[in-house]
Design an enzyme around this catalytic site. Structure first.
Site, short mmCIF file in Angstrom:
data_model
loop_
_atom_site.label_atom_id
_atom_site.label_comp_id
_atom_site.label_asym_id
_atom_site.label_seq_id
_atom_site.Cartn_x
_atom_site.Cartn_y
_atom_site.Cartn_z
N SER A 93 -10.50 -0.41 6.75
CA SER A 93 -9.89 -0.27 5.43
C SER A 93 -9.12 -1.48 4.93
O SER A 93 -8.59 -1.47 3.81
CB SER A 93 -8.96 0.95 5.40
OG SER A 93 -9.71 2.14 5.42
N LYS B 183 0.84 -1.20 0.00
CA LYS B 183 0.00 0.00 0.00
C LYS B 183 0.87 1.25 0.00
O LYS B 183 1.83 1.35 0.79
CB LYS B 183 -0.93 -0.02 1.21
CG LYS B 183 -1.96 1.12 1.23
CD LYS B 183 -2.93 0.97 2.39
CE LYS B 183 -3.99 2.07 2.41
NZ LYS B 183 -4.95 1.91 3.52
N SER C 80 -10.01 1.93 2.48
CA SER C 80 -9.13 2.68 1.62
C SER C 80 -8.09 1.83 0.89
O SER C 80 -7.46 2.28 -0.06
CB SER C 80 -8.39 3.73 2.46
OG SER C 80 -7.53 3.10 3.42
#
Length: 496
Positions: A178, A79, A154
């Site tokens: 998330s 990420k 997210s």
């Protein structure tokens, strides 16, 4: 079976045995990325040569006899909110476009030390603020099951990369759901470890008392192997727990719930929940009972107040954390022509660099922390947080784990909730309580909804440092359902 279809555990075993090289495995996944990335947009940065150089270095370490972990040579998507010294780190924001950090996050460093090969940096909602990965400054990520729908957020880029077979593993962060929410929407496994069980050092902060790094994988054992790889005490993180990592790999291999007490959260279900989601959830609960678990209903009334409390606490911390992006030290700088004051340059930079959702949360948080409102808003929200933690504690005196749907609905169409923040925030209705309390929680696939054929997630919540219980229950459900289906749920995302 091609290399991209194998589990991370299988790939690690092949590489350790010399039956495949880290370079071969990396090339197979890079080729897959080249094939599907134009459709999915899971990655923000990929450098084939950097990735292959990492893979060659791992092969050399193994040939030299160095003892590495079980995931040595296995590719991973990372990420783009963890710092990486050899790749840009942008948090999907224009304000950090092109920024190359001078250091690796602790999680990044531990992945490298264990011999994992970072394929690239994945897309996300800007600064991890969102539930759909539509808030990225670099365009939305698309769900591999249906390219017209969101992959969740997210950490949507990380979940989509694993679901699309671009990577066997990925890293995400979970502030209000998330990891678990996108895992549910893309039909994979996503785990939020106990807060403090995984280091936040080098993680670009959204809400410091909530942010938690965690793994994505296509099966529970792979997630557990990755969990053990990056977790553990870190003296560089003041909130890191100085305690042994729970035996999550052993629990995933045990996959036995006989004698466990499972609590069904009464408050999660009913109006607002998609019928197909509730149907799959109820089947999963019945399955647990058939496997020898004792199932009881548990009421946690304060969970209904978790959403409003979260949307005061998280924006307040965001307001404080994002003050560092001031156009003076690093990142974007707008309007610095020698005629403007530092305050003017700062205002112009933030106006150009932050997206609408980030600005919304900064304003909400700044208001909640302002003089005369602090006690009425932020202070009250923290009191609600304490009540939620106490209700979790009381529940875990009755049961070993709690279960619920991970999300009220399956993946929704891109753009459907873009202009309705409340509808978007409701996607995290079931996941937020665990973030406020800091306990462990996992999402595992439990079938497809009848209405749209899209994945449904089962959430398993455990006490602080009870991460192994999540894996034990998740693995048992996974094993039983795979036996029923004749194989994994995620054989191939239909849209690809």
């Amino acid at each position: 079976m091609s290399l991209i279809r194998k589990s991370a555990a299988e790939l690690g075993a092949l590489i350790a045995a010399g039956e495949a090289s880290a370079v071969e495995v990396a090339e197979a996944h890079l080729d897959r990325m080249a094939e599907v990335e134009p459709k999915v947009n899971a990655f923000l940065h990929v450098d084939r040569e950097v990735t292959l150089a990492q893979a060659r270095a791992v092969d050399e370490r193994l040939r030299a006899g160095e003892r590495l972990g079980p995931l040595a040579g296995v590719p991973i998507a990372h990420k783009d909110i963890f710092t990486t010294a050899d790749m840009p780190t942008t948090a999907a924001s224009k304000i950090l476009e092109g920024w190359r950090p001078p250091y690796d996050a602790t999680v990044t460093r531990r992945l490298r030390e264990a011999g994992l090969v970072i394929l690239g940096k994945t897309n996300l909602d800007e600064f991890a603020m969102g539930s759909s990965t539509e808030n990225s400054a670099y365009g939305p990520t698309r769900n591999p099951w249906d390219l017209t729908r969101v992959p969740g957020g997210s950490s949507g880029g990380s979940s989509a990369a694993v679901a699309a077979y671009e990577a066997p593993l990925s890293m995400g962060t979970d502030t209000g759901g998330s990891i678990r929410q996108p895992a549910a929407l893309t039909g994979i496994v996503g785990m939020k470890p106990t807060y403090g069980g995984s280091s936040r050092y080098g993680l670009i902060a959204f809400a410091s008392s909530l942010d938690t790094p965690g793994p994505f994988a296509r099966d529970v054992l792979d997630a557990a192997l990755l969990h053990e790889t990056f977790s553990g005490h870190d003296p560089l993180d003041s909130t890191s727990i100085d305690a042994p990592v729970p035996s999550v790999v052993e629990a995933a291999r045990q996959a036995d719930v006989s004698g466990m007490r499972v609590g069904v959260v009464k408050e999660f279900g009913g109006d607002g929940y998609q019928p197909g989601v509730l149907a799959r959830f109820n089947e999963a609960v019945a399955l647990l009972e058939s496997l020898g678990a004792k199932v009881v209903e548990v009421s946690c009334p304060s969970f209904a107040t978790a959403l409003p409390a979260y949307y005061l606490i998280a924006p307040s911390e965001c307001s404080s954390n994002l003050a560092r992006f001031d156009a003076m030290r690093y990142g974007l700088r707008v309007g610095d022509d020698g005629t403007r004051s530092a305050e003017e340059v700062m205002a112009l930079t933030r106006a150009a660099g932050f997206g609408p959702e980030v600005k919304r949360r900064i304003m909400l948080g700044t208001y909640a922390l302002s003089s005369g409102y602090y006690d009425a808003y932020y202070g009250q929200a923290q009191k609600v947080r304490t009540v939620i933690s106490r209700e979790f504690d009381a529940a875990f005196h009755q049961v070993d784990v709690l279960v619920s749907p991970t999300t009220p609905t399956t993946a929704f169409p891109i753009g459907e909730r873009a202009d309705d923040p409340m509808a978007m925030y409701l996607a995290d209705l079931c996941t937020i309580p665990s973030n406020l309390a800091g306990n462990a929680a996992i999402s595992v696939p439990c079938g497809l909804a009848d209405e749209d054929g899209l994945p449904v997630g089962l959430q398993v919540m455990a006490p602080v440092l009870g991460d192994d219980r999540c894996y034990r229950v998740g693995a048992a459900v996974e094993k039983a359902l795979e036996s029923r289906w004749g194989g994994p749920l995620l054989k191939e995302a239909a849209a690809l």
